[in-house]
Enzyme design. Structure first.
Site, PDB file in Angstrom:
ATOM      1  N   ASP A   1     -14.001  -6.753  -9.351  1.00 31.78           N
ATOM      2  CA  ASP A   1     -14.221  -7.663  -8.222  1.00 31.78           C
ATOM      3  C   ASP A   1     -15.508  -8.428  -8.503  1.00 31.78           C
ATOM      4  O   ASP A   1     -16.573  -7.818  -8.664  1.00 31.78           O
ATOM      5  CB  ASP A   1     -14.339  -6.868  -6.915  1.00 31.78           C
TER       6      ASP A   1
ATOM      7  N   GLU B   1      -1.520   0.649  -8.862  1.00 37.58           N
ATOM      8  CA  GLU B   1      -2.966   0.387  -8.798  1.00 37.58           C
ATOM      9  C   GLU B   1      -3.718   1.594  -8.247  1.00 37.58           C
ATOM     10  O   GLU B   1      -3.301   2.188  -7.253  1.00 37.58           O
ATOM     11  CB  GLU B   1      -3.181  -0.846  -7.912  1.00 37.58           C
TER      12      GLU B   1
ATOM     13  N   HIS C   1      -9.975  -8.570  -8.796  1.00 34.10           N
ATOM     14  CA  HIS C   1      -9.736  -8.099  -7.424  1.00 34.10           C
ATOM     15  C   HIS C   1     -10.417  -9.071  -6.461  1.00 34.10           C
ATOM     16  O   HIS C   1     -11.554  -9.485  -6.695  1.00 34.10           O
ATOM     17  CB  HIS C   1     -10.337  -6.699  -7.253  1.00 34.10           C
TER      18      HIS C   1
ATOM     19  N   GLU D   1      -5.242 -12.616  -6.878  1.00 28.57           N
ATOM     20  CA  GLU D   1      -4.921 -11.764  -5.725  1.00 28.57           C
ATOM     21  C   GLU D   1      -5.193 -12.569  -4.465  1.00 28.57           C
ATOM     22  O   GLU D   1      -6.319 -13.020  -4.232  1.00 28.57           O
ATOM     23  CB  GLU D   1      -5.773 -10.499  -5.743  1.00 28.57           C
TER      24      GLU D   1
ATOM     25  N   ASP E   1      -0.328  -0.050  -4.496  1.00 26.52           N
ATOM     26  CA  ASP E   1      -1.761   0.253  -4.571  1.00 26.52           C
ATOM     27  C   ASP E   1      -2.046   1.498  -3.746  1.00 26.52           C
ATOM     28  O   ASP E   1      -1.882   1.494  -2.524  1.00 26.52           O
ATOM     29  CB  ASP E   1      -2.544  -0.954  -4.025  1.00 26.52           C
TER      30      ASP E   1
ATOM     31  N   GLU F   1     -11.450  -2.017  -9.345  1.00 26.99           N
ATOM     32  CA  GLU F   1     -12.143  -2.652  -8.223  1.00 26.99           C
ATOM     33  C   GLU F   1     -13.332  -1.813  -7.746  1.00 26.99           C
ATOM     34  O   GLU F   1     -14.172  -2.317  -7.000  1.00 26.99           O
ATOM     35  CB  GLU F   1     -11.181  -2.927  -7.065  1.00 26.99           C
TER      36      GLU F   1
ATOM     37  N   LYS G   1       0.830  -1.206   0.000  1.00 31.40           N
ATOM     38  CA  LYS G   1       0.000   0.000   0.000  1.00 31.40           C
ATOM     39  C   LYS G   1       0.862   1.252   0.000  1.00 31.40           C
ATOM     40  O   LYS G   1       1.905   1.303   0.655  1.00 31.40           O
ATOM     41  CB  LYS G   1      -0.902   0.007   1.247  1.00 31.40           C
TER      42      LYS G   1
HETATM   43 MG    MG Z   1      -6.656  -2.342  -4.703  1.00 29.39          MG
END
Ligand code: MG
Length: 385
Positions: A272, A223, A299, A336, A197, A249, A168
């Site tokens: 997703d 991302e 996702h 993922e 991300d 996502e 992240k």
């Molecule tokens: Mg993400």
């Protein structure tokens, strides 16, 4: 066969330690499971949202349930269109589509069990029996030693056999985040894939500034650099950087993905399945992505039901493009694999879905291939008002 009942199970588990990303801190993990029963005694399971929420249960029970009860569960496409048409004027995105997603996934599970076939067989057959997984982790923690802890966590994923790791950014200043990316890259070496991300923490200008620094650390994809509504921002970031841009996502249905795909706003598409419209809609979005040559990496941030849905889809997604020596992450999509704490994910299935040397097998039992431990439903159930 007729649908006799739809139940929702809103589950929540408190975490010992919170973890964070650019938008928020997670103190709990939650899931909204959908159970569809039939007059033939066959039950299908779905998962709605990532994570699930209580209002999805209300949409299912108050709006969608009357459309479904008494219908043939094998009329899945008909039911999808009816549910979408019913909610279009106030839906199109967000929780109404997440509710439809959970029902749709449960109907695929049900159909597989009724026909004694795994979902990937019903989706068109198996391109692959196992998929490479990447570890999603390296979130923020409430610690004075974040950089060292991120490095240790990343090394743990290497030891577990993951060939790729996602971390992240966007929750600290760009300089602090970049220092963490540098430290992780230095620790894992140049060969392991490293993705970042931002969960849309930046505007386009900041995303480009951060991205130019990320280029130094061989980031495999960047991302959600900008908010999902800012398609022009996505295009500017993509134009400016030598890093593939990933996103999707927070997008819903083939209608929502149409612009993202046809304007080539992302290099890697990440719908997703539990949000974007279920497996039925994911297949249609994947067909659009395929026509524009955009790889589709689902996702995934849910329980074994969500993971299994993604695995069955990953089993049938085409190579982008097909070639003699198609490789994971290059032409073949990867799974993922969320490594953040999630007690419900760990406990819900009789047989947990686990990677071996970075690979995860596609389930072969009928339906999604996930047997739900019913005692876990009562253990984590939240009673809604
Ligand atoms: Mg993400």
């Amino acid at each position: 066969m007729k649908i006799t009942e739809i139940k929702t199970h809103y589950l929540q588990a408190k975490l010992d330690q919170p973890f964070g990303w650019s938008l928020d801190w997670a103190e709990h993990r939650s899931a909204l499971l959908v159970q569809i029963d039939t007059d033939e005694g066959i039950t299908g399971w779905g998962e709605a949202g990532a994570p699930g929420s209580g209002p999805i249960a209300a949409i299912i029970s108050q709006i969608l349930k009357p459309l479904i009860i008494g219908q043939d569960p094998l009329d899945r496409e008909v039911l999808w269109e009816k549910m979408y048409a019913k909610t279009r004027d106030y839906g199109q995105k967000g929780l109404p589509v997440e509710a439809i997603s959970g029902i749709d996934i449960a109907l695929w599970d049900l159909m597989g069990k009724a026909l004694n076939l795994p979902v990937h067989k019903l989706l068109g057959g198996q391109m692959r029996g196992r998929v490479m997984a990447y570890a999603t982790g390296l979130y923020y923690k409430k610690t004075p030693h974040l950089t060292q802890e991120l490095v240790q966590e990343a090394l743990g994923y290497l030891k577990a056999g993951f060939p790729a790791i996602k971390m992240k950014i966007g929750g600290l200043s760009p300089a602090e985040d970049l220092e963490n990316v540098r430290a992780v890259r230095e620790a894992i070496g140049p060969r392991v894939l490293l993705m970042v991300d931002a969960n849309h923490a930046y505007n386009a200008v900041t995303a480009i500034q951060v991205g130019r620094e990320l280029e130094k650390y061989q980031v495999f994809w960047f991302e959600e650099p900008v908010i999902p509504e800012d398609l022009q921002g996505y295009l500017e970031v993509k134009e400016a950087l030598n890093i593939p841009i990933a996103g999707g996502e927070c997008e819903y249905t083939r209608f929502g993905f149409r612009e993202l795909i046809s304007r080539r706003a992302v290099d890697i598409l990440q719908p997703d399945t539990c949000k974007a419209g279920g497996l039925s809609e994911a297949k249609k979005i994947a067909a659009l992505a395929s026509a524009w040559g955009i790889p589709y990496f689902p996702h995934v941030w849910g329980t074994p039901i969500a993971i299994a849905a993604a695995l069955h889809l990953l089993a049938v997604l085409p190579e982008t493009p097909s070639c003699r020596n198609a490789l994971p992450f290059v032409q073949v999509p990867a799974l993922e694999f969320d490594r953040t704490p999630h007690p419900i994910r760990e406990e819900l299935a009789v047989e947990p879905i686990l990677p071996e040397g970075g690979w995860v097998k596609v389930p072969t039992a009928p339906g999604l291939g996930v047997e739900v431990r019913e005692e876990i439903l009562s253990k984590y159930r939240v009673v809604l008002d």
